[in-house]
Design an enzyme around this catalytic site. Sequence first.
Site, PDB file in Angstrom:
ATOM      1  N   LYS A  36     -10.280  -9.199 -10.168  1.00 40.07           N
ATOM      2  CA  LYS A  36     -10.733  -8.582  -8.927  1.00 40.07           C
ATOM      3  C   LYS A  36     -10.515  -7.074  -8.973  1.00 40.07           C
ATOM      4  O   LYS A  36     -11.338  -6.290  -8.506  1.00 40.07           O
ATOM      5  CB  LYS A  36      -9.964  -9.184  -7.746  1.00 40.07           C
ATOM      6  CG  LYS A  36     -10.261  -8.549  -6.396  1.00 40.07           C
ATOM      7  CD  LYS A  36      -9.397  -9.182  -5.315  1.00 40.07           C
ATOM      8  CE  LYS A  36      -9.601  -8.514  -3.970  1.00 40.07           C
ATOM      9  NZ  LYS A  36      -8.699  -9.068  -2.924  1.00 40.07           N
ATOM     10  N   GLN A  37      -9.380  -6.681  -9.531  1.00 40.33           N
ATOM     11  CA  GLN A  37      -9.010  -5.276  -9.548  1.00 40.33           C
ATOM     12  C   GLN A  37      -8.053  -5.038 -10.709  1.00 40.33           C
ATOM     13  O   GLN A  37      -7.658  -5.969 -11.406  1.00 40.33           O
ATOM     14  CB  GLN A  37      -8.349  -4.878  -8.234  1.00 40.33           C
ATOM     15  CG  GLN A  37      -7.096  -5.678  -7.927  1.00 40.33           C
ATOM     16  CD  GLN A  37      -6.566  -5.424  -6.526  1.00 40.33           C
ATOM     17  OE1 GLN A  37      -6.639  -4.334  -6.012  1.00 40.33           O
ATOM     18  NE2 GLN A  37      -6.030  -6.459  -5.910  1.00 40.33           N
ATOM     19  N   GLU A  63      -5.062 -10.866  -8.264  1.00 44.17           N
ATOM     20  CA  GLU A  63      -5.287 -11.774  -7.130  1.00 44.17           C
ATOM     21  C   GLU A  63      -6.337 -12.857  -7.389  1.00 44.17           C
ATOM     22  O   GLU A  63      -6.288 -13.904  -6.750  1.00 44.17           O
ATOM     23  CB  GLU A  63      -5.665 -11.011  -5.850  1.00 44.17           C
ATOM     24  CG  GLU A  63      -4.536 -10.175  -5.295  1.00 44.17           C
ATOM     25  CD  GLU A  63      -4.849  -9.640  -3.914  1.00 44.17           C
ATOM     26  OE1 GLU A  63      -3.935  -9.646  -3.080  1.00 44.17           O
ATOM     27  OE2 GLU A  63      -5.991  -9.218  -3.665  1.00 44.17           O
ATOM     28  N   ASP A  84       0.801  -1.222   0.000  1.00 41.78           N
ATOM     29  CA  ASP A  84       0.000   0.000   0.000  1.00 41.78           C
ATOM     30  C   ASP A  84       0.833   1.271   0.000  1.00 41.78           C
ATOM     31  O   ASP A  84       0.311   2.336  -0.363  1.00 41.78           O
ATOM     32  CB  ASP A  84      -0.957  -0.018   1.190  1.00 41.78           C
ATOM     33  CG  ASP A  84      -1.991  -1.116   1.057  1.00 41.78           C
ATOM     34  OD1 ASP A  84      -3.116  -0.825   0.663  1.00 41.78           O
ATOM     35  OD2 ASP A  84      -1.648  -2.287   1.310  1.00 41.78           O
TER      36      ASP A  84
END
Length: 800
Positions: A614-615, A494, A356
Site C-alpha cells: 500500500k505504501q 498495512e 503521524d
Amino acid sequence: MSEWTWEWTGYDPAAERLRESLCTLGNGYFATRGALPECRAGLVHCPGTYAAGCYNRLESTVAGRHVVNEDLVNLPNWLLLRFRLRRAEGDWGPWFSPHPHTLQDHRHTLDLRRATLTRTFRHGNDEAGVLGVEQTRLVHMGDPHLAALRTLFTAEDWSGEIEIESCLDGEVINGNVHRYRALNRRHVTQVRTGTHEPHTVWLTCRTSTSDIAVAMAGRTTVVADRAPAASELRPARHRAVHRLVVPIAPGRPVAVEKTIALHTSRDTAISDPLGEAIDRVSTAADFPSLLDSHAAAWERLWRRTDIQVPGEAGRILRFHLFHVLQTLSPHTADLDVGVPARGLHGEAYRGHVFWDELFVLPYLNLHVPDVSRALLDYRYRRLPRARRAAAAAGRTGAMYPWQSGSDGREESQEWHLNPASGRWLPDHSWLQHHVGSAIAYNVWQYCEATGDTEYLYTKGAEMLLQIARFWADLADFDPDAGRYRIRGVVGPDEYHDSYPDSALPGLDDNAYTNVTAAWVLTRTLELLRRLPAWRREELFQRTGLDADEPPRWEEVSRRLRVPFHQGVISQFEGYDDLAELDWDAYRARYGTIRRLDRILEAEGDTVNRYKASKQADVLMLGYLFSPAELRQLFVRLGYDLDDDVWRSTVDYYLRRTSHGSTLSELVHGLVLARARRAEAWQYVHEALEADIADIQGGTTGEGIHLGAMAGTLDLVQRGLTGLETREDALWLDPVPLPALSEYGFTIHYRGHWGVGIRRRSGHLEINVPDSEQSPIRVVLADRAVTISPGETCTLVLPET
C-alpha cells in the site's frame, strides 16, 4: 492568486466538502470547517467544529455486530447565519439558499497571512433586486476561545429590509464520513439554550459518555447608519436564535458582526464553561479589532515557522504549513492532545492519533519545540495504559496502541467495511506495534534538536525504557537461525496482515519493525550509560528494571533478524514466496489502484497473496535514517548494507507499491532524492498535490492528511538539506533537486532563535543571530565549521 492567497470560484455542490476541508480555520484549540454560513448539514454541506481532544464513545449495532467507537465530536454549529429580503411595501422573499444558477460571482479567498476566509457573491432576485454579500471569518489565534464572522450586505438599486437570523445550532451529529452512516453518531446531549441581553444567545450541551460540558455564547450586532427595526433573542429546544430586521438601501450597506466564544470543561483556570463563554464574548472587541489582533498573532507565528521556496511548490508548502499550524499551534502546548491524523478538519479516522507525529514533529522540533514537548507529554501520560496493554498481552514494557484517543486505549477497529464489496472484514491493524518505535524516535529527535536533557533524563527515559523492554520481550531466539525474531506483527505497508491461507494474523520479521526495534534498544542502552548515576538508580527503582535486562537488550539489538531475498531487503520473512501481481492488467481494468486491497477483496481474492504494498514499508528506513546511520544500524545487526543493495531495494519496491496512502509519495520522494534523483520530483510533486487535488478521490473532504502535509515541509527542511541534529552539532548533507533548488527557513536550535538556512546558486548560507548563546558547530560531508552568534557562513556546495 498571490503566494499568500488561495481562491475557489463558482459554486459546485459536488466539490463543496473538499473546499470546506481546505478552507478550515483553526487555532490549535478548535477549528471550524469552511462551510457556508446559511447551510445546515446535509448531502452537500458539512459544517463542523472540532475542539482538540474532545472525544466521546458510542455503541452501535451494524450488520448484526456490536461495535464501540470513540470519535472526535462535532460540536454545535456556531456559523449559522441566514437572511431574506423584501422590497419596500413588499412581502418577505424566501430565505437565501445557494444554487449554481442564482449565485453570481461566487468566490472564496483564503488569506494565509492573516488566516481569514472571505466569501463574496451577488444574489439576484426578480422581486427583491440584487444584493452584494461579503463575508469574512476568523478563528482567533490570539485568544483561542474566540471566532468571528462579519457579513456586509450591499443593496444594488433597490431599498427595503433585510431579515437576518443568527443561530447557535445544537442539533448536530457526526455526519462528515458517509461510510460511518450506519453507526450511532449523536454525541451531543442535554442541549440547553438561553439569552444574555442585549445581543447574546448561548447554548450548552454535554457529550453523552465522556460527559464533557461544552458552552458557546454568540453575540450578533449590526453596524449601519440606522438602528435595526426589530431585534429578537429567542431560545429554542436545540437552537439559540437572534433575529434582526434592518433597513437597507443603495449607499447604505449593513454590516453584521457575529462573535462567539467556546469553552469546555476540559479547559484550565475556569470554574464554569458557560459563565466563561458569556463573559468572554461580552467583553470581546469588535470585528476590526479582533482581526487586527488575530493577524498580529499569525504574523508572530509566521516569523517562527515560515518556509520560503519559489514558485508553485512554495505556495503549496506554505498552504500545508498553514494547516499544520491550525491544528498544532502554540496553544497546543497547554493541551493534553496528540496529533490527529486528519487534523481538526473532518471526522475520518474518527479524529484518532496514529503514528503521524513521526512526520510532524521533525518540523515542529526546530520551530515550536514547546508544542513538540506537549505532544510527547500526551504519550507520556498514557504510558501507564500502554504498560497495562502489554501486561494484558503477556508482555513487559509498554505496548502503545496503533490508534489512540482520549485515554490511550487501543481504538483500532475490530472490523472494517470494504465499500467496494459491502463486506465487513476483520481488522488487524492493531498489530502495528512499530508505533512504539515511532514514539521513541520522536523523543530522541526532540531532545537532540533542543538539548532538553531534563526531558530526556525523566519522561523521555521512562518511555524509551518501557518501549525497549517491550521489544526485548517480544523478540524470541531462534536457535536454527541463531537470531532473535519478532513474530505476528503488521508493518507500515498495512496491506499484508497475515500469510496466505493462515488462520492467524500477523507476519514474522517485518524488516522495518525489527530494524527500528534494534534502534530503540541501542538508543536506550546509550541513554542508560549517559544518565547520571543517581538518576539511573532512581530510574531502575521507579521502573523495577532488573539488572539482567540491559545485557539482554544489548544482545537482541545486535542479533535481530532482517530477511533478504534476491539481493534486496525482504519486507518480511516469506515475502519472496508471494505471487507477482499483473500491475498493468489491474491499472487497465480499474484506472486507479491506490486501494488495491479493496479491489482484490471485492474480486474474492486477497492482497496477502501478492508482492504488493500500500505504501512504503522497507523504504521507511531510508526516510527516518540518513544513509550513514542506516548502514551503522545494519552493521550492528551483522549485515552489510552497501549502496548497491539499497538502490536495488528501492527499485524493487518502487515497482510493487500502489501508493494507497498519502504518506507513500512523500516517503518515496525523500528516499529517491538521495537514491535516484531523476525520478524524485514525480513523487514530491504528487505529495504536494495530494490533498489539494484530492488524489484519493473524496478522502480530503473528510479531513486533510496532516502527516503528509507536515512531511512535505520536513522533506525540504531535512530531506533536501540532509539536516540532522546529533552529537551537539547540526549535520548537513544537501542534495540537489532541480525543481526545489532554492529554499530558505529559520530554525530554533538549542536556544538560538532564528538560525537562518538558505540555499541558492550552489551556495548554502547559514546565519546565526546575535545572542549570548554558544557558537553552533555545523558538520558537512567534507568539512566542519563553527559559527558564532552574529555571524553568517556561506558554503560553496560541490557540483554533482
